[in-house]
Design an enzyme around this catalytic site. Structure first.
Site, PDB file in Angstrom:
ATOM      1  N   GLU A 132       2.015   1.932  -3.519  1.00  0.00           N
ATOM      2  CA  GLU A 132       1.087   2.597  -4.356  1.00  0.00           C
ATOM      3  C   GLU A 132       1.103   4.001  -4.274  1.00  0.00           C
ATOM      4  OE1 GLU A 132      -3.498   3.699  -3.629  1.00  0.00           O
ATOM      5  OE2 GLU A 132      -3.052   1.613  -3.122  1.00  0.00           O
ATOM      6  N   HIS A 133       1.150   4.676  -2.895  1.00  0.00           N
ATOM      7  CA  HIS A 133       1.466   6.001  -2.490  1.00  0.00           C
ATOM      8  C   HIS A 133       2.492   6.698  -3.473  1.00  0.00           C
ATOM      9  CE1 HIS A 133      -1.764   7.038   0.403  1.00  0.00           C
ATOM     10  NE2 HIS A 133      -1.972   5.788   0.208  1.00  0.00           N
TER      11      HIS A 133
ATOM     12  N   HIS B 120       0.946  -1.274  -0.119  1.00  0.00           N
ATOM     13  CA  HIS B 120       0.115   0.069   0.112  1.00  0.00           C
ATOM     14  C   HIS B 120       0.886   1.252  -0.049  1.00  0.00           C
ATOM     15  CE1 HIS B 120      -2.297   3.233   2.133  1.00  0.00           C
ATOM     16  NE2 HIS B 120      -3.100   2.930   1.263  1.00  0.00           N
TER      17      HIS B 120
ATOM     18  N   GLU C 169       5.679  10.958   3.258  1.00  0.00           N
ATOM     19  CA  GLU C 169       4.409  10.079   2.995  1.00  0.00           C
ATOM     20  C   GLU C 169       3.909   9.232   4.285  1.00  0.00           C
ATOM     21  OE1 GLU C 169       1.228   9.472   0.270  1.00  0.00           O
ATOM     22  OE2 GLU C 169       2.767  11.029   0.189  1.00  0.00           O
TER      23      GLU C 169
ATOM     24  N   GLU D 299      -4.578   8.351   7.145  1.00  0.00           N
ATOM     25  CA  GLU D 299      -5.528   7.379   6.433  1.00  0.00           C
ATOM     26  C   GLU D 299      -5.838   6.309   7.236  1.00  0.00           C
ATOM     27  OE1 GLU D 299      -5.688   4.603   2.599  1.00  0.00           O
ATOM     28  OE2 GLU D 299      -4.063   5.971   2.686  1.00  0.00           O
TER      29      GLU D 299
END
Length: 433
Positions: free
Chosen positions: A49-50, A46, A119, A126
């Site tokens: 992906e960012h 995940h 990030e 999130e």
């Protein structure tokens, strides 16, 4: 329309399906996700992906965003437990440009440590948002208890300590291991020519390595009948996910379980007419305020799945609610309402045909099926398989997977009214037959 599939020299597959209109959806489906992680790097799929959208050797992040915006396009990505997806929806004339951008972010991303550190806070926020959604949390806990001790039981986002420890080497190692040509499918749907897509894929993805630098291991998903209860008496309602293990995507009983899912369906108390439903648990919930929400689910992976019911109810009704949840699932092994069966099949067929409405929906279904089945299952074949499900098929599938099996359950909220595991275990069979 029929899908076309080709394979490049490096083993990467290219699949396309024409769809009327002027738009095209192109994407890359990768056979990897959180299930392919270890306990140490859980969350890297995940996180990666960012990072793919933070700039490449050829484009800065702002240039990437500007190019997509100038095309009037839409670029998106998501990570699941077994798949990672990147796709763009653009006009037909921009197909080549969109595929070039996808190849650039997947092959030339910088993975700068400064961007990685920045990030981390985004992903931690999130994570907080997800933790605030009880339904999301209860399904994570359901996987945790059902597949405890295995990679399928871990969350997609990963634990906080892993996010804070993420670095360039971990990300690069994951890419080198999992982003190889045989594990990737270039998919296109809409106003697209298959031969043109193959040429574009060969141009932009022909250099993707055919072999991984490290062997890819898929940890077996070992199911454990068990439960997790998180008791919070200050919550007004309890959220419960109750499930039993079933087969994976290619299991012959997949379609009977999809039909069973639609036989139970979804219901919320604000939706009128529940008291007239043919589904007993919905009718009782509407009349007796036994539940505030009911939703059947059939979650499947490559080799295993979970079939069950997600329910929301107030504390004083949970004993009755869970009795009826178990009874609803157990009943499939004994009796099948033929009228409800036919209604469910029609609903499922309409839902299936809806997946062929729009280039993005077609592209997503084509990509998913290429990874799950290794081929495109034509909608007419899907409809035929649904129509072939009868009461005998339902009973056979339920008898094999649901009858007298250890359940998995996750419950959050005022859970004190729910019986203990041993007492609930008796609800997976009947003694009056």
């Amino acid at each position: 329309p029929k899908a076309s599939v080709s394979k490049l020299s490096n083993g990467m597959r290219v699949a396309s399906e024409p769809f009327p209109g002027d738009s095209v959806t192109v994407g890359v489906w990768v056979d990897t996700g959180s299930r392919y992680e270890t306990e140490e790097n859980n969350g890297v799929a995940h996180f990666l992906e960012h990072m793919f959208f933070k700039g490449t050797k050829n484009r800065t992040q702002s240039q990437l965003e500007m190019e997509i915006e100038n095309m009037g396009g839409h670029l998106n990505a998501y990570t699941s437990r077994e798949q990672t997806v990147f796709f763009a929806r653009v006009f037909k004339k921009d197909t080549g440009k969109a595929l070039e951008i996808l190849s650039d972010i997947l092959q030339n991303s910088n993975f700068d440590q400064d961007y990685i550190d920045r990030e981390k806070s985004t992903i931690l926020r999130e994570m907080q948002e997800v933790e605030g959604q009880v339904e999301e949390v209860v399904f994570d806990r359901l996987h945790e208890t059902a597949f405890r001790g295995t990679s399928l039981g871990r969350t997609i986002l990963g634990p906080t300590e892993n996010i804070n420890a993420m670095n360039r080497e971990m990300i690069k190692d994951y890419v080198d291991t999992h982003y190889t040509a045989p594990r990737m499918v270039v998919v296109g749907a809409g106003a697209i020519d298959h031969n043109e897509l193959v040429k574009l894929a060969d141009t932009h993805f022909g250099n993707v390595p055919a072999e991984s630098k490290k062997p890819v291991t898929l940890e077996p998903a070992v199911y454990t009948g068990s439960e997790i209860r998180m008791r919070y008496d200050d919550m007004q309602e309890a959220h419960i996910a109750y499930a039993l293990p079933i087969g994976g995507w290619t299991d012959p009983d997949t379609f009977p379980f999809l039909v069973m899912q639609h036989m139970i369906g979804n219901w919320e108390e604000q939706v009128p007419g529940g008291q007239f439903s043919r589904v007993p648990i919905v009718q009782k919930s509407a009349k007796l305020r036994m539940a505030k929400k009911l939703s059947a689910f059939c979650t499947q992976y490559s080799d295993v799945g979970l079939f069950g019911i997600y329910a929301v109810g107030e504390a004083q009704a949970l004993d009755d609610l869970m009795y009826n949840v178990q009874g609803t699932i157990t009943e499939f092994s004994y009796e099948v309402d033929e009228t409800l069966l036919e209604q469910a099949k029609k609903t499922l067929i309409i839902s299936t045909l809806g997946l062929a409405d729009g280039s993005t929906q077609v592209c997503e279904e084509l990509g998913r099926q290429m990874l799950c089945y290794g081929r495109r299952m034509h909608p007419l074949e899907t409809v035929a398989r649904i129509q072939a499900v009868d009461a005998a098929a339902i009973k056979a599938a339920a008898g094999k997977y649901l009858y007298d099996q250890c359940h998995a359950m996750a419950a959050i909220g005022p859970t004190h009214e729910i019986k203990d595991y041993v007492q609930m275990r008796r609800g997976t069979y009947r003694l009056d037959c």
